[in-house]
Motif scaffolding. Structure first.
Motif, mmCIF file in Angstrom:
data_model
loop_
_atom_site.group_PDB
_atom_site.id
_atom_site.type_symbol
_atom_site.label_atom_id
_atom_site.label_comp_id
_atom_site.label_asym_id
_atom_site.label_seq_id
_atom_site.Cartn_x
_atom_site.Cartn_y
_atom_site.Cartn_z
ATOM 1 N N LYS A 13 13.811 -49.220 -33.898
ATOM 2 C CA LYS A 13 14.891 -49.733 -34.676
ATOM 3 C C LYS A 13 14.895 -50.272 -35.583
ATOM 4 O O LYS A 13 13.538 -51.000 -36.184
ATOM 5 C CB LYS A 13 15.068 -51.843 -33.669
ATOM 6 N N PRO A 14 15.718 -50.654 -36.210
ATOM 7 C CA PRO A 14 15.104 -51.481 -37.900
ATOM 8 C C PRO A 14 14.709 -52.829 -37.752
ATOM 9 O O PRO A 14 15.572 -53.232 -36.369
ATOM 10 C CB PRO A 14 17.174 -51.088 -38.412
ATOM 11 N N THR A 15 14.397 -53.011 -38.864
ATOM 12 C CA THR A 15 13.694 -54.055 -38.289
ATOM 13 C C THR A 15 14.391 -55.530 -40.294
ATOM 14 O O THR A 15 15.029 -54.760 -40.688
ATOM 15 C CB THR A 15 12.406 -54.678 -39.190
ATOM 16 N N ASP A 30 13.864 -56.147 -42.505
ATOM 17 C CA ASP A 30 13.509 -56.094 -44.171
ATOM 18 C C ASP A 30 14.041 -54.949 -44.406
ATOM 19 O O ASP A 30 12.801 -54.091 -45.718
ATOM 20 C CB ASP A 30 11.965 -56.187 -43.894
ATOM 21 N N GLY A 31 14.861 -53.825 -43.554
ATOM 22 C CA GLY A 31 14.737 -52.647 -44.332
ATOM 23 C C GLY A 31 14.174 -51.171 -43.520
ATOM 24 O O GLY A 31 14.182 -50.528 -44.174
ATOM 25 N N LYS A 32 13.356 -52.254 -42.573
ATOM 26 C CA LYS A 32 12.599 -50.573 -42.354
ATOM 27 C C LYS A 32 12.789 -50.545 -40.851
ATOM 28 O O LYS A 32 13.205 -51.000 -40.631
ATOM 29 C CB LYS A 32 11.113 -50.967 -42.568
ATOM 30 N N TRP A 33 12.393 -49.180 -40.598
ATOM 31 C CA TRP A 33 11.640 -48.987 -38.618
ATOM 32 C C TRP A 33 11.193 -49.412 -38.509
ATOM 33 O O TRP A 33 10.197 -48.609 -38.789
ATOM 34 C CB TRP A 33 12.718 -47.603 -39.148
ATOM 35 N N GLU A 34 11.146 -49.679 -37.306
ATOM 36 C CA GLU A 34 10.003 -50.371 -36.695
ATOM 37 C C GLU A 34 8.735 -49.339 -36.265
ATOM 38 O O GLU A 34 7.016 -49.961 -36.472
ATOM 39 C CB GLU A 34 10.386 -50.385 -34.714
#
Lengths: 410, 410
Positions: free
Chosen positions: B147-149, B151-155
């Motif tokens: 899933k996206p987190t 802070d703009g990342k992906w977990e």
């Protein structure tokens, strides 16, 4: 360590057409002087229409000039082509499709193959059987088919038999699948569903919340008035059906690569977390992320098919092929073989005689008559005992092949 | 009921370049007389080379003649192109690649996007960050990103930061991933790895059984001698690396669509049930099942790039773009901004001043100077505070944009 997608390893190594090529090559090596006639793979032989050639040259010139050069186009296709498709293939038939429901691509094989990207892994897939192998193979790659079974099936696929016994009209499935692939006019049997027959499938899909993936690649070959050219001729299909179209057979684009897929905004499919979701949005996302559009020059070529001269030219080519189809059907029937198709499709599907298997028939036809066809079993288990001949050869070769079959001591 | 692939719904709606287009269009509507200069999207502007145009016309004529017409070609590409690629891009550099390790396609976007088809769902994916968004987005679609987190990342994605602080040279990951995407010369930063730097990654991959997916789409822009053009210049890369190449930027094929992927037969990846499996076989199976080859005329066009005149012509075009790159880099540095890239790549990556965000910089540059670039954060979280300018504009427009920036009250 990196892992492969193990589903790929469940798929048998030999692809139908590569096995055919291998056998033909072996025969040619052993019999270098044999004059082999190929009525096997469904590739066209007539050149591109003059209107298409003209459009290609003009577009190539545009690409050579800084003032008219085109770089990245819209991933979904240029408006000029999407609008032409809508006007000529849909509005002209009284069908309501919008340009942003049309996605231009490099062909129906890519689209039917890639469409599974936007579907969940647990959908139960139904196919008419026999059928174009891409539907089953690509679902097997995505894990939706389970494992192959000893009888040539896949454990999770729902097969809808189409045989001589049911006149190639599949019965509605006993257990409800989630997704059904329909291909009409059909590859490989050359048979069709009439409007009232296709309506049953649309009604069933609406009543049971089933998605229909409708492959209409052979639409241009329809000659009978009650055979639908598009599934959207059926009321309610806009809610349940995606339609794949191709210029490959319509206009000889097998080597040029262009087709399109219609995803109406009214087709909603279920999400575990988000309720009903429009497939149009997801396919748009898939295409914009994993595809960079079809070549501009190819889209101009496709547009030219729809011009008055383009239409005239492709109709002449199709008439040539359908004349071949008539010759083949008459030829095999004169031999006493049961034959189907060839009226609204460029394929003739024949029943092999005396319980000969599809591959035995293939081997005998190749070895004894030097004619190549396609073993029916290559299209699925219910194709066993059948054989496909295609109408895409030249008239002379088609006549010659039928002459050989007439003299065959079968 | 049919289910969607829910992974698609995790991906944010707005794609970077469509958001840019929306902002530019809004600005243009409000300021119809504005003379906007686009140095944003990485599309070329110079026309196709005369040698390519000539080859296209000749191939179009072949397609219009029954004696030379070509229908379905090999899904992997015609031998004439695969052999030319091997000879000119590999053998000439002393690299051992065979024609059946080269797969011609409609572009590197398709190939980098589709390559995940043959990889299992549980591979841990690492990307340098910032990077071309297709790697992350297509892995998100396949469920490998989680899933996206906030802070703009992906977990589940392993990010390898490339910033001013490490001179854009990523450090080896702390936890071992299964697959690493490397793009050099880099999009968007325009930076490169030298041979000894890339060797560390190949050695790491060999020691840790990691698959490297190496995107060399900008190889043609390399000007420095110690920058590798192919990952196979590094010893052992044939065991661990797949290489993606494109003619889009090399020869202005963004609207013509052709690229290729090299999958050495020596790259083995793990199967739960079948031990070590060659990726070459699986990619071949993927392409033969879901792709029907690149247009014949386009493959002839690609072949023409390698002719003596084709090489001369594309080198002139690349020199024009690289001259633009020099102008941009000089221009932004004269403004006191830190700038990177532009020497071996058509991209200039600049640090926004005074902690301005990427999108703030975008808005100001558009609104105040009518110049369009690309916000760095669109390429990943470590792109925040950076901005990309591209060298694909005309020399006059590039000069004009730099003039505006010189006068900018930033």
């Amino acid at each position: 360590m990196a892992f492969v997608n193990d589903n790929f390893l469940n798929i048998p190594e030999t692809y139908l057409f590569s096995e055919i090529a291998r056998k033909v090559n072996t025969y040619k090596e052993e019999n270098p002087s044999a004059n082999i006639i190929r009525l096997g793979i469904g590739d066209v032989t007539r050149p591109l229409a003059p209107a298409v050639i003209k459009a290609l040259h003009a577009a190539v010139d545009e690409m050579g000039d800084a003032n008219t050069f085109r770089g990245y186009g819209p991933e979904q296709g240029y408006a000029f082509l999407r609008e032409t498709i809508v006007a000529k293939d849909y509005t002209a038939r009284g069908i309501d499709i919008a340009p942003d429901e049309v996605f231009v691509s490099d062909g129906a094989k890519s689209d039917t193959g890639n469409f599974g990207d936007i579907l969940g892994p647990n959908n139960v897939i139904a196919v008419t059987d026999p059928v174009y192998p891409v539907y089953v193979d690509t679902n097997a790659m995505a894990g939706r088919a389970g494992k192959p079974t000893a009888d040539g099936k896949w454990e999770k696929i729902v097969y809808l038999p189409c045989t001589k016994e049911n006149n190639f009209i599949p019965e509605l499935p006993e257990t409800r699948p989630d997704v059904i692939y329909l291909c009409y006019p059909n590859n490989p049997t050359g048979t069709t569903l009439k409007k009232n027959e296709l309506k049953q499938w649309v009604d069933y899909a609406r009543a049971n919340d089933v998605l229909i993936l409708f492959d209409a690649a052979y639409e241009a070959f329809i000659s009978e008035p009650d055979v639908p050219h598009s599934i959207y001729e059926i009321e309610g299909a806009r809610e349940v059906a995606v339609e794949f179209r191709s210029f490959s057979k319509t206009a000889g684009f097998t080597g040029l690569r262009c087709g399109y897929t219609v995803v109406p905004k009214t087709v909603l499919v279920n999400s575990a977390e988000h309720g009903r979701v429009p497939l149009n949005r997801l396919w748009n996302r898939r295409q914009t992320t994993k595809f960079n559009g079809t070549a501009y020059i190819v889209q101009r070529a496709a547009e030219a098919i729809y011009s008055a001269e383009g239409q005239q030219q492709i109709k002449e080519t199709i008439a040539t092929y359908m004349n071949n189809a008539g010759i083949i059907r008459k030829g095999v029937e004169a031999k006493g073989l049961s034959a189907f198709g060839g009226v609204n499709a460029p394929y003739i599907w024949l029943k092999t005689p005396d319980g000969i298997s599809s591959w035995q028939f293939f081997d005998r036809l190749l070895n004894e008559m030097n004619v190549v066809g396609t073993p029916g079993v290559g299209f699925g288990p219910h194709g066993e005992g059948y054989f496909r001949l295609t109408a895409f050869g030249s008239p002379a070769q088609t006549e010659e092949a039928m002459q050989r079959i007439a003299n065959w001591k079968l």
